[in-house]
Scaffold this motif. Structure first.
Motif, PDB file in Angstrom:
ATOM      1  N   GLY A 119      28.315  47.284  45.008  1.00 48.89           N
ATOM      2  CA  GLY A 119      29.639  46.724  45.218  1.00 48.89           C
ATOM      3  C   GLY A 119      29.674  45.226  45.099  1.00 48.89           C
TER       4      GLY A 119
ATOM      5  N   LEU B  80      35.803  43.348  44.527  1.00 48.43           N
ATOM      6  CA  LEU B  80      36.316  44.533  43.833  1.00 48.43           C
ATOM      7  C   LEU B  80      36.819  44.239  42.430  1.00 48.43           C
ATOM      8  CD1 LEU B  80      36.937  47.534  43.774  1.00 48.43           C
ATOM      9  CD2 LEU B  80      39.038  47.061  45.047  1.00 48.43           C
TER      10      LEU B  80
ATOM     11  N   LEU C  64      29.747  52.058  48.941  1.00 47.53           N
ATOM     12  CA  LEU C  64      30.376  50.897  48.315  1.00 47.53           C
ATOM     13  C   LEU C  64      30.667  49.829  49.358  1.00 47.53           C
ATOM     14  CD1 LEU C  64      33.055  52.516  45.958  1.00 47.53           C
ATOM     15  CD2 LEU C  64      30.728  51.814  45.406  1.00 47.53           C
TER      16      LEU C  64
ATOM     17  N   LEU D  32      32.851  46.679  49.430  1.00 43.89           N
ATOM     18  CA  LEU D  32      33.913  46.083  48.624  1.00 43.89           C
ATOM     19  C   LEU D  32      34.677  45.036  49.418  1.00 43.89           C
ATOM     20  CD1 LEU D  32      35.369  49.394  47.139  1.00 43.89           C
ATOM     21  CD2 LEU D  32      33.728  47.834  46.053  1.00 43.89           C
TER      22      LEU D  32
ATOM     23  N   ASP E 263      37.726  41.549  48.603  1.00 47.72           N
ATOM     24  CA  ASP E 263      38.542  40.892  47.590  1.00 47.72           C
ATOM     25  C   ASP E 263      38.951  39.516  48.097  1.00 47.72           C
ATOM     26  OD1 ASP E 263      39.643  40.773  45.070  1.00 47.72           O
ATOM     27  OD2 ASP E 263      40.818  42.590  45.304  1.00 47.72           O
TER      28      ASP E 263
END
Length: 149
Positions: free
Chosen positions: A23, A26, A46, A48, A50
């Protein structure tokens, strides 16, 4: 960097999982799709997060980018998802992230936790991509252990 106190983990879906850590950011992770550099999603946890670039559209962009990953071949091999905290300017809220995750049928049976300290917020942890993690999320109990790096 400005340190922002973490309110604590948010358990969105309960469960337990063990898998390979993959990951990162994202929208950057999605740039690997269709290339030889895209890692396998089989037995993956994952990690993730942002950034704040989308501002008021952060929830929409996160939703779209996550769905794109879930449409990839082998995405049924995802064992769990760990989501990093969002920057304040992203306007992401716990309610928005819960709604996004709960609308994904593919995620109903795997553990998903959010608001961890990695990515674009401070403080943050470093996690070993390609290592192995064990995740347990039950009620208010969250255990995330790096078992191989």
């Amino acid at each position: 960097r400005k340190f922002v106190k973490n309110r604590g983990f948010l358990v969105i879906n309960e469960g337990a999982a063990e898998g390979i850590i993959i990951g990162g950011n994202l929208c950057t992770f999605n740039l690997l799709q269709g290339t030889a550099f895209m890692p396998s999603l089989q037995n993956a946890i994952l990690f993730l997060e942002d950034d704040e670039m989308a501002k008021d559209y952060s929830a929409v962009e996160f939703d779209r980018n996550l769905q794109s990953v879930l449409h990839l071949p082998g995405s049924n091999g995802i064992r769990g998802i760990v989501i990093g905290r969002f920057q304040k300017a992203s306007t992401m809220t716990p309610e928005k992230i819960i709604k996004i995750i709960k609308t994904k049928d593919e995620l109903h049976n795997i553990p998903v936790i959010a608001d961890l300290d990695f990515g674009h917020t401070t403080p943050h942890i470093t996690f070993p991509i390609g290592g192995k993690a064990r995740l347990l999320a039950r009620g208010k109990v969250v255990q995330l252990k790096i078992i191989e790096h």
